[in-house]
Motif scaffolding. Structure first.
Motif, PDB file in Angstrom:
ATOM      1  N   ASP A  22       0.830  -1.204   0.000  1.00  0.00           N
ATOM      2  CA  ASP A  22       0.000   0.000   0.000  1.00  0.00           C
ATOM      3  C   ASP A  22       0.863   1.252   0.000  1.00  0.00           C
ATOM      4  O   ASP A  22       0.603   2.209  -0.729  1.00  0.00           O
ATOM      5  CB  ASP A  22      -0.928   0.024   1.216  1.00  0.00           C
ATOM      6  CG  ASP A  22      -2.070  -0.974   1.108  1.00  0.00           C
ATOM      7  OD1 ASP A  22      -2.307  -1.483  -0.006  1.00  0.00           O
ATOM      8  OD2 ASP A  22      -2.717  -1.249   2.134  1.00  0.00           O
ATOM      9  N   LYS A  23       1.893   1.275   0.847  1.00  0.00           N
ATOM     10  CA  LYS A  23       2.770   2.448   0.925  1.00  0.00           C
ATOM     11  C   LYS A  23       3.537   2.628  -0.373  1.00  0.00           C
ATOM     12  O   LYS A  23       3.759   3.745  -0.827  1.00  0.00           O
ATOM     13  CB  LYS A  23       3.747   2.315   2.103  1.00  0.00           C
ATOM     14  CG  LYS A  23       3.065   2.270   3.444  1.00  0.00           C
ATOM     15  CD  LYS A  23       2.228   3.500   3.702  1.00  0.00           C
ATOM     16  CE  LYS A  23       1.507   3.393   5.022  1.00  0.00           C
ATOM     17  NZ  LYS A  23       0.561   4.464   5.249  1.00  0.00           N
ATOM     18  N   SER A  24       3.946   1.535  -0.985  1.00  0.00           N
ATOM     19  CA  SER A  24       4.661   1.604  -2.257  1.00  0.00           C
ATOM     20  C   SER A  24       3.778   2.242  -3.326  1.00  0.00           C
ATOM     21  O   SER A  24       4.231   3.065  -4.116  1.00  0.00           O
ATOM     22  CB  SER A  24       5.088   0.207  -2.688  1.00  0.00           C
ATOM     23  OG  SER A  24       5.661   0.236  -3.964  1.00  0.00           O
ATOM     24  N   GLY A  25       2.493   1.872  -3.326  1.00  0.00           N
ATOM     25  CA  GLY A  25       1.551   2.478  -4.273  1.00  0.00           C
ATOM     26  C   GLY A  25       1.397   3.963  -4.023  1.00  0.00           C
ATOM     27  O   GLY A  25       1.302   4.754  -4.958  1.00  0.00           O
ATOM     28  N   GLU A  26       1.392   4.342  -2.751  1.00  0.00           N
ATOM     29  CA  GLU A  26       1.267   5.764  -2.404  1.00  0.00           C
ATOM     30  C   GLU A  26       2.500   6.531  -2.871  1.00  0.00           C
ATOM     31  O   GLU A  26       2.389   7.628  -3.421  1.00  0.00           O
ATOM     32  CB  GLU A  26       1.085   5.916  -0.895  1.00  0.00           C
ATOM     33  CG  GLU A  26       0.793   7.336  -0.464  1.00  0.00           C
ATOM     34  CD  GLU A  26       0.498   7.450   1.028  1.00  0.00           C
ATOM     35  OE1 GLU A  26       0.440   8.595   1.498  1.00  0.00           O
ATOM     36  OE2 GLU A  26       0.335   6.428   1.698  1.00  0.00           O
ATOM     37  N   VAL A  27       3.675   5.939  -2.669  1.00  0.00           N
ATOM     38  CA  VAL A  27       4.912   6.589  -3.121  1.00  0.00           C
ATOM     39  C   VAL A  27       4.898   6.740  -4.640  1.00  0.00           C
ATOM     40  O   VAL A  27       5.249   7.795  -5.173  1.00  0.00           O
ATOM     41  CB  VAL A  27       6.153   5.794  -2.642  1.00  0.00           C
ATOM     42  CG1 VAL A  27       7.408   6.279  -3.336  1.00  0.00           C
ATOM     43  CG2 VAL A  27       6.309   5.894  -1.134  1.00  0.00           C
ATOM     44  N   THR A  28       4.452   5.709  -5.334  1.00  0.00           N
ATOM     45  CA  THR A  28       4.376   5.767  -6.798  1.00  0.00           C
ATOM     46  C   THR A  28       3.419   6.869  -7.235  1.00  0.00           C
ATOM     47  O   THR A  28       3.708   7.635  -8.160  1.00  0.00           O
ATOM     48  CB  THR A  28       3.917   4.411  -7.360  1.00  0.00           C
ATOM     49  OG1 THR A  28       4.843   3.404  -6.955  1.00  0.00           O
ATOM     50  CG2 THR A  28       3.833   4.441  -8.868  1.00  0.00           C
ATOM     51  N   ARG A  29       2.278   6.966  -6.561  1.00  0.00           N
ATOM     52  CA  ARG A  29       1.302   8.013  -6.887  1.00  0.00           C
ATOM     53  C   ARG A  29       1.903   9.398  -6.653  1.00  0.00           C
ATOM     54  O   ARG A  29       1.761  10.307  -7.478  1.00  0.00           O
ATOM     55  CB  ARG A  29       0.038   7.834  -6.037  1.00  0.00           C
ATOM     56  CG  ARG A  29      -1.061   8.821  -6.366  1.00  0.00           C
ATOM     57  CD  ARG A  29      -2.246   8.684  -5.418  1.00  0.00           C
ATOM     58  NE  ARG A  29      -1.897   8.900  -4.029  1.00  0.00           N
ATOM     59  CZ  ARG A  29      -1.711  10.098  -3.464  1.00  0.00           C
ATOM     60  NH1 ARG A  29      -1.802  11.189  -4.189  1.00  0.00           N
ATOM     61  NH2 ARG A  29      -1.418  10.201  -2.187  1.00  0.00           N
ATOM     62  N   LEU A  30       2.612   9.547  -5.526  1.00  0.00           N
ATOM     63  CA  LEU A  30       3.230  10.834  -5.223  1.00  0.00           C
ATOM     64  C   LEU A  30       4.311  11.187  -6.244  1.00  0.00           C
ATOM     65  O   LEU A  30       4.446  12.342  -6.637  1.00  0.00           O
ATOM     66  CB  LEU A  30       3.816  10.827  -3.810  1.00  0.00           C
ATOM     67  CG  LEU A  30       2.794  10.886  -2.679  1.00  0.00           C
ATOM     68  CD1 LEU A  30       3.480  10.677  -1.332  1.00  0.00           C
ATOM     69  CD2 LEU A  30       2.055  12.201  -2.687  1.00  0.00           C
ATOM     70  N   LYS A  31       5.061  10.196  -6.670  1.00  0.00           N
ATOM     71  CA  LYS A  31       6.073  10.446  -7.698  1.00  0.00           C
ATOM     72  C   LYS A  31       5.418  10.923  -8.985  1.00  0.00           C
ATOM     73  O   LYS A  31       5.933  11.807  -9.668  1.00  0.00           O
ATOM     74  CB  LYS A  31       6.906   9.191  -7.954  1.00  0.00           C
ATOM     75  CG  LYS A  31       7.909   8.906  -6.868  1.00  0.00           C
ATOM     76  CD  LYS A  31       8.735   7.674  -7.177  1.00  0.00           C
ATOM     77  CE  LYS A  31       9.742   7.413  -6.069  1.00  0.00           C
ATOM     78  NZ  LYS A  31      10.552   6.221  -6.345  1.00  0.00           N
ATOM     79  N   GLY A  32       4.263  10.357  -9.317  1.00  0.00           N
ATOM     80  CA  GLY A  32       3.513  10.802 -10.492  1.00  0.00           C
ATOM     81  C   GLY A  32       3.055  12.239 -10.340  1.00  0.00           C
ATOM     82  O   GLY A  32       3.131  13.029 -11.285  1.00  0.00           O
ATOM     83  N   GLU A  33       2.590  12.583  -9.139  1.00  0.00           N
ATOM     84  CA  GLU A  33       2.169  13.969  -8.883  1.00  0.00           C
ATOM     85  C   GLU A  33       3.346  14.928  -9.011  1.00  0.00           C
ATOM     86  O   GLU A  33       3.212  16.004  -9.589  1.00  0.00           O
ATOM     87  CB  GLU A  33       1.570  14.091  -7.478  1.00  0.00           C
ATOM     88  CG  GLU A  33       0.158  13.603  -7.349  1.00  0.00           C
ATOM     89  CD  GLU A  33      -0.416  13.857  -5.973  1.00  0.00           C
ATOM     90  OE1 GLU A  33      -0.160  14.930  -5.390  1.00  0.00           O
ATOM     91  OE2 GLU A  33      -1.121  12.966  -5.475  1.00  0.00           O
ATOM     92  N   VAL A  34       4.485  14.532  -8.460  1.00  0.00           N
ATOM     93  CA  VAL A  34       5.676  15.375  -8.543  1.00  0.00           C
ATOM     94  C   VAL A  34       6.070  15.572 -10.000  1.00  0.00           C
ATOM     95  O   VAL A  34       6.390  16.688 -10.426  1.00  0.00           O
ATOM     96  CB  VAL A  34       6.849  14.761  -7.729  1.00  0.00           C
ATOM     97  CG1 VAL A  34       8.162  15.444  -8.064  1.00  0.00           C
ATOM     98  CG2 VAL A  34       6.563  14.850  -6.235  1.00  0.00           C
ATOM     99  N   SER A  35       6.002  14.512 -10.761  1.00  0.00           N
ATOM    100  CA  SER A  35       6.340  14.600 -12.182  1.00  0.00           C
ATOM    101  C   SER A  35       5.399  15.567 -12.908  1.00  0.00           C
ATOM    102  O   SER A  35       5.839  16.398 -13.710  1.00  0.00           O
ATOM    103  CB  SER A  35       6.262  13.209 -12.802  1.00  0.00           C
ATOM    104  OG  SER A  35       6.601  13.247 -14.148  1.00  0.00           O
ATOM    105  N   GLU A  36       4.111  15.461 -12.619  1.00  0.00           N
ATOM    106  CA  GLU A  36       3.131  16.361 -13.239  1.00  0.00           C
ATOM    107  C   GLU A  36       3.378  17.806 -12.814  1.00  0.00           C
ATOM    108  O   GLU A  36       3.299  18.732 -13.628  1.00  0.00           O
ATOM    109  CB  GLU A  36       1.709  15.933 -12.861  1.00  0.00           C
ATOM    110  CG  GLU A  36       0.632  16.794 -13.486  1.00  0.00           C
ATOM    111  CD  GLU A  36       0.621  16.767 -14.998  1.00  0.00           C
ATOM    112  OE1 GLU A  36       0.279  17.797 -15.600  1.00  0.00           O
ATOM    113  OE2 GLU A  36       0.959  15.724 -15.586  1.00  0.00           O
ATOM    114  N   LEU A  37       3.691  18.010 -11.541  1.00  0.00           N
ATOM    115  CA  LEU A  37       3.984  19.364 -11.059  1.00  0.00           C
ATOM    116  C   LEU A  37       5.239  19.930 -11.730  1.00  0.00           C
ATOM    117  O   LEU A  37       5.293  21.116 -12.057  1.00  0.00           O
ATOM    118  CB  LEU A  37       4.150  19.374  -9.540  1.00  0.00           C
ATOM    119  CG  LEU A  37       2.859  19.236  -8.734  1.00  0.00           C
ATOM    120  CD1 LEU A  37       3.179  19.011  -7.264  1.00  0.00           C
ATOM    121  CD2 LEU A  37       1.982  20.461  -8.908  1.00  0.00           C
TER     122      LEU A  37
END
Length: 98
Positions: A22-37
């Protein structure tokens, strides 16, 4: 007795693995957000550069609407920078935590 203890340990390990997934998925999602930002920030910086170049090429006369638009764009760039920094810090905290 030993079998029950072993089953409990296996169950605990499975729960920990699910939490890590679950935490790994959250980190992946956050990395995607950072990339979009980062992409948004890059677009905004590009727009700001274009406007700056435009301003340097103009005569001293000023257009109030144009100046206001440029100010708003600059504010947006600053907001995106701040969001990017916050997301990077959050991502780093999560990565180091897990």
């Amino acid at each position: 007795q030993n079998e029950k203890e072993l089953q409990d340990v296996v169950k605990q390990q499975e729960e920990k693995m699910l939490q890590l997934i679950d935490k790994s998925g959250e980190v992946t999602r956050l990395k995607g957000e950072v990339s979009e930002l980062k992409r948004s920030l890059q677009r905004a910086e590009t727009e700001a550069k274009v406007l700056w170049e435009e301003l340097r090429g103009q005569e001293p006369k000023t257009d109030a609407a144009g100046v206001q638009e440029r100010v708003l764009l600059r504010q947006e760039v600053d907001k995106l920078r701040l969001l990017l920094l916050e997301k990077e810090e959050e991502s780093s905290r999560l990565s180091s935590k897990y």
